[in-house]
Write an enzyme that holds these catalytic residues in place. Structure first.
Site, mmCIF file in Angstrom:
data_model
loop_
_atom_site.group_PDB
_atom_site.id
_atom_site.type_symbol
_atom_site.label_atom_id
_atom_site.label_comp_id
_atom_site.label_asym_id
_atom_site.label_seq_id
_atom_site.Cartn_x
_atom_site.Cartn_y
_atom_site.Cartn_z
ATOM 1 N N LYS A 1 -30.284 1.523 122.220
ATOM 2 C CA LYS A 1 -30.359 1.783 120.776
ATOM 3 C C LYS A 1 -31.359 0.799 120.178
ATOM 4 C CE LYS A 1 -27.261 2.168 116.743
ATOM 5 N NZ LYS A 1 -25.857 2.043 116.251
ATOM 6 N N SER B 1 -24.051 6.128 113.778
ATOM 7 C CA SER B 1 -25.459 5.833 113.733
ATOM 8 C C SER B 1 -26.146 5.862 115.101
ATOM 9 C CB SER B 1 -25.672 4.453 113.108
ATOM 10 O OG SER B 1 -25.143 3.452 113.959
ATOM 11 N N SER C 1 -19.793 4.296 115.032
ATOM 12 C CA SER C 1 -21.129 4.723 115.461
ATOM 13 C C SER C 1 -21.346 4.933 116.948
ATOM 14 C CB SER C 1 -22.175 3.739 114.961
ATOM 15 O OG SER C 1 -22.414 3.979 113.608
HETATM 16 N N1 GLN Z 1 -20.803 5.658 109.545
HETATM 17 C C1 GLN Z 1 -20.356 4.335 109.257
HETATM 18 C C2 GLN Z 1 -21.290 3.718 108.246
HETATM 19 O O1 GLN Z 1 -22.114 4.413 107.783
HETATM 20 C C3 GLN Z 1 -20.303 3.508 110.501
HETATM 21 C C4 GLN Z 1 -21.634 3.141 110.999
HETATM 22 C C5 GLN Z 1 -21.566 2.296 112.236
HETATM 23 O O2 GLN Z 1 -20.566 2.268 112.935
HETATM 24 N N2 GLN Z 1 -22.649 1.563 112.474
HETATM 25 O O3 GLN Z 1 -21.231 2.590 107.920
#
Ligand code: GLN
Length: 483
Positions: A76, A151, A175
């Site tokens: 990532k 994400s 995410s």
């Molecule tokens: N979707 C969640 C957010 O927008 C979690 C994102 C994540 O785990 N990095 O913060």
């Protein structure tokens, strides 16, 4: 070859049926041919990959190889990679070449893995659909009109589309698990502190945790083995031995107590998704497990508490991007204030700005007690709910997401409905527990993820529970185009 698991690839490499250079080249060719369809890569590191592959072949020839040596993977783009652009999918870091490797990157390279490139993601890991990336949205390999989740959407889509045998992800509120669920792969978020955060660009430091994204639980065990462990460079990393994650994969599930939180099966859950989860639970009963109804009474507070805590931490973490030291700088600033304002105004996207504003507000003197302190108290209540539940059961199961992958653009104008797609994953981060999503079936050709939640440091148990299911089902082997 693109269907092989990490252990199968390892065997083929050790038996010299294929070289790491051949394997790496095959994946690079596949990315070249199909990568644009899903937009899952931000950077492909062709030359470096082949250098690493040649080194891996030498290690294999010299008999110095480990189980992961010579196997390609993707990181990532939130992990710092020495000499390679590390963008966090933001314009702010589009020009940032990291001067060092994150611990996770360093450890996987030391194990002999070959980095194919850096995967697309939501900007600074803020999002649930991969639509906030500066480099454009990622498309779900099961349906290009739908989101892959976020994400870590690029990692999930790349694994699902067989552009890489495995990838890394990070999970602050879901995410790893949410995109794993929506792309039909296996994803594990470890206990907070199990994997080093050093060199992982910070979003919300008390929640962020890195983990493996693979096709099977066995592959996740292999990858986690190399990622986990104490790191003196991360003060929240925990000094505790790393068990052999593969050693317990075959343990029987007879007598396993599975807790089903009633709050995870309420009106918010799509009926067809619920039916897939019920079928998976039946499969577990056939494997000898017993299901017990439990309650996590404060579940409903997890999304609101998270959307105070995560933005608060991000507003502080992202203050370092000031146009002075590194990253984006605006053209011809008039003075220092103009430099700050325009560099941040032009460098950050809309969702990141929204979070910084919310966090700055929640931490401001007059509102700190009402929002930030209150959210921290709720966090304690949520942890206590889990503590009580684990006195009764060994693992908790439920859906990973309320529905299957939604359409691109469907939720972009409605942040609250976007935030709710993590309703089943966020509490796990607030409590610091390990959680997993594994493929459990399909609704209208789109994958559904079953979530497994364990007690602190119960990664081996989760992997065992996931692996046993994958011995009697083949959802995790399905590839897009053949559901
Ligand atoms: N979707 C969640 C957010 O927008 C979690 C994102 C994540 O785990 N990095 O913060």
């Amino acid at each position: 070859m693109f269907e092989k698991t990490l252990s199968e690839l390892s065997q083929a490499l050790h038996a010299k049926k294929i070289s790491s250079v051949e394997l790496t080249q095959a994946y690079l060719d596949r990315i070249e041919r199909l990568g644009e369809q899903s937009n899952s890569f931000i950077t492909v590191t062709v030359e470096q990959a082949l250098v690493q592959a040649r080194a891996a072949d030498q290690r294999i020839a010299a008999g110095e190889a480990g189980p992961l040596t010579g196997i390609p993977l993707a990181h990532k783009d939130i992990f710092c990679t020495d000499g390679v652009r590390t963008s966090c999918a933001s314009r702010m870091l589009d020009n940032f070449i990291a001067p060092y490797d994150a611990t996770v990157v360093e450890r996987l390279a030391a194990a002999g893995m070959v980095m194919l490139g850096k995967t697309n993601m939501d900007e600074f890991a803020m999002g649930s659909s991969n639509e906030t990336s500066y480099y454009g949205p990622v498309r779900n390999p099961w349906d290009p009109e739908r989101v892959p989740g976020g994400s870590s959407g690029g990692s999930a889509a790349a694994v699902a589309a067989r552009l890489t045998p495995a990838a890394t992800g990070t999970d602050t509120g879901g995410s790893i698990r949410q995109p794993a669920a929506l792309c039909g792969i296996t994803g594990l978020k470890p206990t907070y502190g199990r994997v080093s955060r050093y060199g992982m660009i910070a979003f919300a430091s008390s929640l962020d945790q890195a983990g493996p994204m693979t096709r099977s639980a066995e592959d996740a065990a292999l990858l986690l083995q190399a990622m986990a462990g104490f790191d003196p460079r991360d003060s929240t990393s925990i000094d505790r031995p790393v068990p052999d994650y593969r050693a317990s994969l075959e343990h029987s599930l007879a007598g396993l107590k599975i807790g089903l939180p009633r709050e995870y099966f309420d009106q918010g859950l799509d009926a067809a998704t619920a039916a897939v989860i019920e079928a998976a639970l039946d499969q577990y009963r056939r494997l000898g497990a017993e299901t017990v109804d439990i309650s996590l009474p404060n579940s409903g507070l997890s999304v609101p508490a998270y959307y105070v805590i995560a933005p608060s931490e991000c507003s502080s973490n992202l203050s370092r991007y000031d146009g002075v030291r590194f990253g984006y700088r605006c053209e011809a600033p008039r003075d220092l204030e103009d430099l700050y304002k325009r560099s941040r105004g032009e460098g950050f996207g809309a969702e990141v700005k929204r979070r910084i504003m919310v966090g700055t507000y929640a931490l401001s003197a007059g509102y700190y007690d009402a929002y930030y302190i209150k959210a921290q108290k709720i966090r304690q209540l949520i942890s206590a709910d889990f503590r009580r539940a684990f006195e009764q059961v060994d693992v908790i199961m439920g859906p990973a997401t309320p529905s299957t992958a939604f359409r691109l653009g469907e939720k972009t104008d409605d942040p609250v409905s976007m935030y709710l797609s993590d309703i089943y994953t966020i509490a796990v981060n607030l409590a610091g527990l390990p959680g997993m999503s594994i493929p459990a079936g399909f609704v209208d050709g789109l994958p559904v993820g079953l979530q497994l939640i364990g007690g602190y440091f119960q990664e081996a148990r989760l992997l065992n529970v996931a692996h046993q299911y994958q011995q009697v089902t083949d959802w995790h082997r399905r590839a897009p185009g053949e559901a």
